[in-house]
Design a protein around this motif. Structure first.
Motif, PDB file in Angstrom:
ATOM      1  N   SER A  17       0.828  -1.206   0.000  1.00 18.82           N
ATOM      2  CA  SER A  17       0.000   0.000   0.000  1.00 18.82           C
ATOM      3  C   SER A  17       0.865   1.259   0.000  1.00 18.82           C
ATOM      4  N   TRP A  18       1.947   1.264   0.796  1.00 18.63           N
ATOM      5  CA  TRP A  18       2.851   2.413   0.817  1.00 18.63           C
ATOM      6  C   TRP A  18       3.590   2.544  -0.507  1.00 18.63           C
ATOM      7  N   ALA A  19       3.958   1.437  -1.112  1.00 17.61           N
ATOM      8  CA  ALA A  19       4.662   1.480  -2.395  1.00 17.61           C
ATOM      9  C   ALA A  19       3.762   2.067  -3.482  1.00 17.61           C
ATOM     10  N   ILE A  20       2.501   1.680  -3.495  1.00 15.71           N
ATOM     11  CA  ILE A  20       1.569   2.213  -4.498  1.00 15.71           C
ATOM     12  C   ILE A  20       1.379   3.719  -4.293  1.00 15.71           C
ATOM     13  N   ILE A  21       1.222   4.134  -3.049  1.00 13.43           N
ATOM     14  CA  ILE A  21       1.066   5.562  -2.767  1.00 13.43           C
ATOM     15  C   ILE A  21       2.314   6.324  -3.184  1.00 13.43           C
ATOM     16  N   TYR A  22       3.488   5.819  -2.830  1.00 12.81           N
ATOM     17  CA  TYR A  22       4.728   6.520  -3.152  1.00 12.81           C
ATOM     18  C   TYR A  22       4.933   6.633  -4.660  1.00 12.81           C
ATOM     19  N   TRP A  23       4.792   5.511  -5.365  1.00 12.64           N
ATOM     20  CA  TRP A  23       5.051   5.561  -6.805  1.00 12.64           C
ATOM     21  C   TRP A  23       3.991   6.384  -7.531  1.00 12.64           C
ATOM     22  N   SER A  24       2.763   6.413  -7.040  1.00 11.42           N
ATOM     23  CA  SER A  24       1.748   7.271  -7.646  1.00 11.42           C
ATOM     24  C   SER A  24       2.104   8.747  -7.462  1.00 11.42           C
ATOM     25  N   LEU A  25       2.541   9.100  -6.260  1.00 11.15           N
ATOM     26  CA  LEU A  25       2.931  10.488  -6.012  1.00 11.15           C
ATOM     27  C   LEU A  25       4.209  10.868  -6.757  1.00 11.15           C
ATOM     28  N   SER A  26       5.102   9.909  -6.975  1.00 11.40           N
ATOM     29  CA  SER A  26       6.341  10.240  -7.684  1.00 11.40           C
ATOM     30  C   SER A  26       6.102  10.442  -9.175  1.00 11.40           C
ATOM     31  N   LEU A  27       5.059   9.829  -9.731  1.00 13.34           N
ATOM     32  CA  LEU A  27       4.745  10.025 -11.146  1.00 13.34           C
ATOM     33  C   LEU A  27       3.940  11.293 -11.403  1.00 13.34           C
ATOM     34  N   THR A  28       3.339  11.854 -10.369  1.00 16.23           N
ATOM     35  CA  THR A  28       2.502  13.041 -10.524  1.00 16.23           C
ATOM     36  C   THR A  28       3.248  14.231 -11.124  1.00 16.23           C
ATOM     37  N   PRO A  29       4.456  14.588 -10.658  1.00 11.81           N
ATOM     38  CA  PRO A  29       5.144  15.738 -11.273  1.00 11.81           C
ATOM     39  C   PRO A  29       5.413  15.559 -12.764  1.00 11.81           C
ATOM     40  N   MET A  30       5.670  14.337 -13.193  1.00  9.00           N
ATOM     41  CA  MET A  30       5.907  14.121 -14.623  1.00  9.00           C
ATOM     42  C   MET A  30       4.650  14.445 -15.435  1.00  9.00           C
ATOM     43  N   PHE A  31       3.511  13.979 -14.968  1.00  3.51           N
ATOM     44  CA  PHE A  31       2.276  14.236 -15.706  1.00  3.51           C
ATOM     45  C   PHE A  31       1.889  15.717 -15.665  1.00  3.51           C
ATOM     46  N   GLY A  33       4.085  18.157 -15.497  1.00  2.00           N
ATOM     47  CA  GLY A  33       5.020  18.767 -16.436  1.00  2.00           C
ATOM     48  C   GLY A  33       4.617  18.541 -17.883  1.00  2.00           C
ATOM     49  N   LEU A  34       4.146  17.338 -18.206  1.00  2.00           N
ATOM     50  CA  LEU A  34       3.684  17.062 -19.567  1.00  2.00           C
ATOM     51  C   LEU A  34       2.436  17.871 -19.906  1.00  2.00           C
ATOM     52  N   ALA A  35       1.542  18.051 -18.946  1.00  2.00           N
ATOM     53  CA  ALA A  35       0.344  18.861 -19.185  1.00  2.00           C
ATOM     54  C   ALA A  35       0.724  20.321 -19.414  1.00  2.00           C
ATOM     55  N   LEU A  36       1.670  20.828 -18.627  1.00  2.00           N
ATOM     56  CA  LEU A  36       2.135  22.200 -18.842  1.00  2.00           C
ATOM     57  C   LEU A  36       2.792  22.357 -20.203  1.00  2.00           C
ATOM     58  N   ILE A  47       8.288  23.464 -16.099  1.00  2.00           N
ATOM     59  CA  ILE A  47       8.365  22.117 -16.679  1.00  2.00           C
ATOM     60  C   ILE A  47       9.652  21.432 -16.240  1.00  2.00           C
ATOM     61  N   PHE A  48      10.766  22.179 -16.240  1.00  2.00           N
ATOM     62  CA  PHE A  48      12.038  21.607 -15.789  1.00  2.00           C
ATOM     63  C   PHE A  48      11.984  21.231 -14.309  1.00  2.00           C
ATOM     64  N   VAL A  49      11.319  22.076 -13.515  1.00  2.00           N
ATOM     65  CA  VAL A  49      11.184  21.782 -12.086  1.00  2.00           C
ATOM     66  C   VAL A  49      10.372  20.507 -11.878  1.00  2.00           C
ATOM     67  N   MET A  50       9.286  20.341 -12.623  1.00  2.00           N
ATOM     68  CA  MET A  50       8.451  19.143 -12.500  1.00  2.00           C
ATOM     69  C   MET A  50       9.216  17.885 -12.904  1.00  2.00           C
ATOM     70  N   PHE A  51       9.978  17.944 -13.978  1.00  2.00           N
ATOM     71  CA  PHE A  51      10.755  16.775 -14.392  1.00  2.00           C
ATOM     72  C   PHE A  51      11.895  16.489 -13.415  1.00  2.00           C
ATOM     73  N   PHE A  52      12.483  17.529 -12.830  1.00  2.00           N
ATOM     74  CA  PHE A  52      13.508  17.320 -11.814  1.00  2.00           C
ATOM     75  C   PHE A  52      12.917  16.630 -10.586  1.00  2.00           C
ATOM     76  N   LEU A  53      11.728  17.073 -10.156  1.00  2.00           N
ATOM     77  CA  LEU A  53      11.063  16.417  -9.015  1.00  2.00           C
ATOM     78  C   LEU A  53      10.745  14.960  -9.323  1.00  2.00           C
ATOM     79  N   PHE A  54      10.332  14.679 -10.557  1.00  2.00           N
ATOM     80  CA  PHE A  54      10.051  13.305 -10.972  1.00  2.00           C
ATOM     81  C   PHE A  54      11.320  12.447 -10.895  1.00  2.00           C
ATOM     82  N   ILE A  55      12.432  12.928 -11.451  1.00  2.00           N
ATOM     83  CA  ILE A  55      13.691  12.175 -11.427  1.00  2.00           C
ATOM     84  C   ILE A  55      14.181  11.999  -9.998  1.00  2.00           C
ATOM     85  N   PHE A  56      14.044  13.028  -9.176  1.00  2.00           N
ATOM     86  CA  PHE A  56      14.456  12.960  -7.776  1.00  2.00           C
ATOM     87  C   PHE A  56      13.633  11.914  -7.014  1.00  2.00           C
ATOM     88  N   ALA A  57      12.316  11.889  -7.216  1.00  2.00           N
ATOM     89  CA  ALA A  57      11.443  10.916  -6.540  1.00  2.00           C
ATOM     90  C   ALA A  57      11.751   9.492  -6.995  1.00  2.00           C
TER      91      ALA A  57
END
Length: 162
Positions: A17-31, A33-36, A47-57
């Protein structure tokens, strides 16, 4: 199981359950950024900040592993400052199930659960038992319920030796 700089790492994940929550939240900045990027049709700093947060997560999410050293077991957690080393001789028991291992040691008197995939778990248990400082016991708690992959592995490895 990954070999990096000559050291073998056995990766694990938190509870499902924690893994699903974490990976869902880590993919959010990428989406986001893509919407922006789609809405603006130009690349901005947001957009660069969102992709950086995605790579960091993603980097933090894959920073969960075991490493067997000479007489210590290094447990890397998602937060780099919370990682710990426990003495291998302090491990009293390891329960192995189909989904996870539960480590009982002086640092974890009630046991700590680490979810692992089938083959890294098998190689981790083998390498830990082969360590000369290990004096605990290994218990297969759901042995032969679905598929005994230890038996299957040893059957395959004995065929390749012959």
């Amino acid at each position: 199981m990954i070999k990096i700089f000559g050291k073998i790492r056995y990766h694990w994940q938190p509870e499902l359950s924690w893994a699903i929550i974490y990976w869902s939240l880590s993919l959010t900045p990428m989406f986001i950024g893509l919407a922006l990027l789609y809405e603006r049709a130009q690349i901005s700093t947001a957009i660069f900040v969102m992709f950086f947060l995605f790579i960091f997560a993603i980097g933090i999410g894959f920073h969960r592993f075991f490493r067997i050293e000479e007489n210590q077991l290094y447990i890397a957690l998602a937060t780099p400052f919370a990682s710990r080393k426990i003495q291998i001789k302090s491990i009293t028991k390891i329960e192995v199930t189909r989904l996870f291992i539960k480590v009982f040691a002086t640092a974890f008197p009630n046991g700590k659960i680490f979810y692992m995939r089938k083959w890294p778990k098998k190689f981790f248990i083998n390498d830990l038992v082969r360590n000369s400082h290990f004096q605990g016991e290994i218990e297969l708690t759901d042995h032969m319920i679905e598929q005994d992959y230890f038996e299957e592995y040893y059957a395959e490895s004995s065929k390749s030796v012959r």
